[in-house]
Write a protein that holds these residues in place. Structure first.
Motif, PDB file in Angstrom:
ATOM      1  N   GLN A  44      -5.958  -5.550 -11.746  1.00  0.00           N
ATOM      2  CA  GLN A  44      -7.031  -6.514 -11.499  1.00  0.00           C
ATOM      3  C   GLN A  44      -7.543  -7.139 -12.796  1.00  0.00           C
ATOM      4  N   SER A  45      -7.501  -6.375 -13.883  1.00  0.00           N
ATOM      5  CA  SER A  45      -7.923  -6.940 -15.171  1.00  0.00           C
ATOM      6  C   SER A  45      -6.922  -7.975 -15.677  1.00  0.00           C
ATOM      7  N   LEU A  46      -5.647  -7.807 -15.310  1.00  0.00           N
ATOM      8  CA  LEU A  46      -4.617  -8.768 -15.707  1.00  0.00           C
ATOM      9  C   LEU A  46      -4.674 -10.035 -14.856  1.00  0.00           C
ATOM     10  N   LYS A  47      -5.093  -9.886 -13.601  1.00  0.00           N
ATOM     11  CA  LYS A  47      -5.173 -11.025 -12.678  1.00  0.00           C
ATOM     12  C   LYS A  47      -6.547 -11.034 -11.996  1.00  0.00           C
ATOM     13  N   PRO A  48      -7.612 -11.327 -12.756  1.00  0.00           N
ATOM     14  CA  PRO A  48      -8.963 -11.222 -12.190  1.00  0.00           C
ATOM     15  C   PRO A  48      -9.270 -12.271 -11.117  1.00  0.00           C
ATOM     16  N   ASP A  49      -8.461 -13.327 -11.038  1.00  0.00           N
ATOM     17  CA  ASP A  49      -8.726 -14.379 -10.053  1.00  0.00           C
ATOM     18  C   ASP A  49      -7.990 -14.171  -8.737  1.00  0.00           C
ATOM     19  N   ALA A  50      -7.259 -13.075  -8.604  1.00  0.00           N
ATOM     20  CA  ALA A  50      -6.518 -12.808  -7.369  1.00  0.00           C
ATOM     21  C   ALA A  50      -7.480 -12.630  -6.202  1.00  0.00           C
ATOM     22  N   LYS A  51      -7.159 -13.269  -5.084  1.00  0.00           N
ATOM     23  CA  LYS A  51      -7.984 -13.157  -3.878  1.00  0.00           C
ATOM     24  C   LYS A  51      -7.340 -12.248  -2.824  1.00  0.00           C
ATOM     25  N   ILE A  52      -6.073 -11.871  -3.035  1.00  0.00           N
ATOM     26  CA  ILE A  52      -5.342 -11.041  -2.078  1.00  0.00           C
ATOM     27  C   ILE A  52      -4.775  -9.838  -2.818  1.00  0.00           C
ATOM     28  N   THR A  53      -4.989  -8.643  -2.271  1.00  0.00           N
ATOM     29  CA  THR A  53      -4.525  -7.402  -2.885  1.00  0.00           C
ATOM     30  C   THR A  53      -3.810  -6.554  -1.842  1.00  0.00           C
ATOM     31  N   PHE A  54      -2.564  -6.152  -2.157  1.00  0.00           N
ATOM     32  CA  PHE A  54      -1.823  -5.241  -1.287  1.00  0.00           C
ATOM     33  C   PHE A  54      -1.572  -3.928  -2.020  1.00  0.00           C
ATOM     34  N   ILE A  55      -1.611  -2.846  -1.263  1.00  0.00           N
ATOM     35  CA  ILE A  55      -1.247  -1.524  -1.775  1.00  0.00           C
ATOM     36  C   ILE A  55      -0.059  -1.045  -0.957  1.00  0.00           C
ATOM     37  N   ALA A  56       1.035  -0.693  -1.649  1.00  0.00           N
ATOM     38  CA  ALA A  56       2.248  -0.247  -0.962  1.00  0.00           C
ATOM     39  C   ALA A  56       2.698   1.080  -1.546  1.00  0.00           C
ATOM     40  N   GLY A  57       3.161   1.976  -0.679  1.00  0.00           N
ATOM     41  CA  GLY A  57       3.630   3.268  -1.168  1.00  0.00           C
ATOM     42  C   GLY A  57       4.733   3.822  -0.294  1.00  0.00           C
ATOM     43  N   PHE A  58       5.545   4.676  -0.907  1.00  0.00           N
ATOM     44  CA  PHE A  58       6.652   5.323  -0.213  1.00  0.00           C
ATOM     45  C   PHE A  58       6.452   6.832  -0.233  1.00  0.00           C
ATOM     46  N   SER A  59       6.479   7.465   0.942  1.00  0.00           N
ATOM     47  CA  SER A  59       6.399   8.916   1.100  1.00  0.00           C
ATOM     48  C   SER A  59       5.081   9.436   0.499  1.00  0.00           C
TER      49      SER A  59
ATOM     50  N   ARG B 288     -10.876   3.613  -0.598  1.00  0.00           N
ATOM     51  CA  ARG B 288     -11.838   3.543  -1.703  1.00  0.00           C
ATOM     52  C   ARG B 288     -11.971   2.140  -2.282  1.00  0.00           C
ATOM     53  N   ARG B 289     -11.103   1.220  -1.863  1.00  0.00           N
ATOM     54  CA  ARG B 289     -11.109  -0.110  -2.461  1.00  0.00           C
ATOM     55  C   ARG B 289     -11.247  -1.171  -1.365  1.00  0.00           C
ATOM     56  N   PRO B 290     -12.458  -1.529  -1.031  1.00  0.00           N
ATOM     57  CA  PRO B 290     -12.675  -2.469   0.075  1.00  0.00           C
ATOM     58  C   PRO B 290     -12.084  -3.842  -0.175  1.00  0.00           C
ATOM     59  N   GLU B 291     -11.745  -4.143  -1.440  1.00  0.00           N
ATOM     60  CA  GLU B 291     -11.149  -5.446  -1.723  1.00  0.00           C
ATOM     61  C   GLU B 291      -9.684  -5.531  -1.297  1.00  0.00           C
ATOM     62  N   ALA B 292      -9.069  -4.402  -0.932  1.00  0.00           N
ATOM     63  CA  ALA B 292      -7.666  -4.410  -0.513  1.00  0.00           C
ATOM     64  C   ALA B 292      -7.515  -5.201   0.783  1.00  0.00           C
TER      65      ALA B 292
ATOM     66  N   PRO C 178      -9.474   0.754   6.866  1.00  0.00           N
ATOM     67  CA  PRO C 178     -10.232  -0.442   6.509  1.00  0.00           C
ATOM     68  C   PRO C 178      -9.481  -1.766   6.586  1.00  0.00           C
ATOM     69  N   SER C 179      -8.167  -1.746   6.718  1.00  0.00           N
ATOM     70  CA  SER C 179      -7.453  -3.018   6.769  1.00  0.00           C
ATOM     71  C   SER C 179      -6.176  -2.890   7.588  1.00  0.00           C
ATOM     72  N   SER C 180      -5.644  -4.032   7.991  1.00  0.00           N
ATOM     73  CA  SER C 180      -4.386  -4.062   8.737  1.00  0.00           C
ATOM     74  C   SER C 180      -3.215  -3.767   7.807  1.00  0.00           C
ATOM     75  N   GLY C 181      -2.109  -3.330   8.395  1.00  0.00           N
ATOM     76  CA  GLY C 181      -0.947  -3.042   7.565  1.00  0.00           C
ATOM     77  C   GLY C 181       0.277  -2.700   8.384  1.00  0.00           C
ATOM     78  N   LEU C 182       1.352  -2.420   7.667  1.00  0.00           N
ATOM     79  CA  LEU C 182       2.642  -2.073   8.260  1.00  0.00           C
ATOM     80  C   LEU C 182       2.999  -0.637   7.925  1.00  0.00           C
ATOM     81  N   ILE C 183       3.381   0.134   8.935  1.00  0.00           N
ATOM     82  CA  ILE C 183       3.948   1.461   8.754  1.00  0.00           C
ATOM     83  C   ILE C 183       5.398   1.391   9.210  1.00  0.00           C
ATOM     84  N   ILE C 184       6.321   1.788   8.341  1.00  0.00           N
ATOM     85  CA  ILE C 184       7.743   1.700   8.655  1.00  0.00           C
ATOM     86  C   ILE C 184       8.427   3.010   8.275  1.00  0.00           C
ATOM     87  N   ASN C 185       9.340   3.458   9.123  1.00  0.00           N
ATOM     88  CA  ASN C 185      10.015   4.734   8.873  1.00  0.00           C
ATOM     89  C   ASN C 185      11.431   4.690   9.436  1.00  0.00           C
TER      90      ASN C 185
END
Length: 222
Positions: free
Chosen positions: A93-108, A120-124, A146-153
């Motif tokens: 976020q410090s590198l791109k402070p003007d971003a209006k859209i934030t995604f969090i992605a993880g595997f396993s 913990r991050r309502p801006e996501a 807190p937000s919509s998303g995709l679960i894939i397996n």
């Protein structure tokens, strides 16, 4: 792709940052699988997730949790790793402070950490959860999610069995105000050694659609 070293709560963390030129480009953080079972930011699923987001116009950061690669510290059973992920998102976020859209992605394991970070991050704006180990870890903290998303397996995942993921999905889909999309890749195991192309195509289509929706929402608020 530039290597980055940024401060974490237990020492320096090593990452790879792939920026876009646009000041307000959306951002995505990618989290890798379990450090004690060979998980690193160069895992194939993590690598593919990284490039999906970059192709779709996101500035993307993936990094090594503490004790992995050149990241300092020691494995902390998820507690410290969640703090690492929060520090990584702060850096992004410090590198791109003007971003209006934030995604969090993880595997396993990274999916479990990512969902905790989401709480913990309502801006996501959204999440991608690949093969979340719902049989190994408690996901009841998602109350509400807190937000919509995709679960894939994968259909043949023996590490994170599909029936446990279905129970997680059903619990989240019962919540109001969000949309949880669930996809199963036929014939794929936990690591998508078969079905990698289908998994990445499904994620890319989902992220493209959600990004268009989120950009429209941002534009309407101006």
């Amino acid at each position: 792709m530039p290597e980055v070293i940024f401060p974490g709560p237990d020492g320096r963390l090593e990452g790879r940052y792939h920026p876009q030129k646009e000041r307000d480009a959306p951002i995505a953080l990618i989290l890798h699988p379990h450090p004690q079972f060979g998980g690193t930011m160069n895992n194939k699923v993590v690598y593919n997730l990284h490039y999906i987001f970059h192709r779709l116009g996101y500035s993307v950061l993936r990094f090594n949790f503490r004790g992995v690669g050149r990241s300092q510290g020691e494995f902390d059973h998820g507690i410290g790793e969640l703090s690492d992920a929060a520090a990584a998102l702060d850096d992004l976020q410090s590198l791109k402070p003007d971003a209006k859209i934030t995604f969090i992605a993880g595997f396993s394991f990274g999916a479990w950490i990512g969902m905790q970070l989401l709480m913990r991050r309502p801006e996501a704006s959204g999440f991608i959860s690949v093969a979340p180990p719902a049989n190994m870890y408690d996901f009841t903290f998602l109350a509400p999610c807190p937000s919509s998303g995709l679960i894939i397996n994968g259909e043949n995942d023996r590490i994170a069995p599909p029936e446990d993921i279905v129970k997680l999905v059903e619990r989240l889909q019962a919540q109001r105000g969000i949309t949880i999309t669930h996809e199963t890749v036929p014939g794929a195991n936990h690591f998508f050694e078969q079905g990698m192309d289908e998994m990445t195509a499904t994620v890319e289509a989902y992220v493209a659609k959600r990004t268009a929706e989120l950009k429209a929402q941002v534009a309407a608020q101006r």
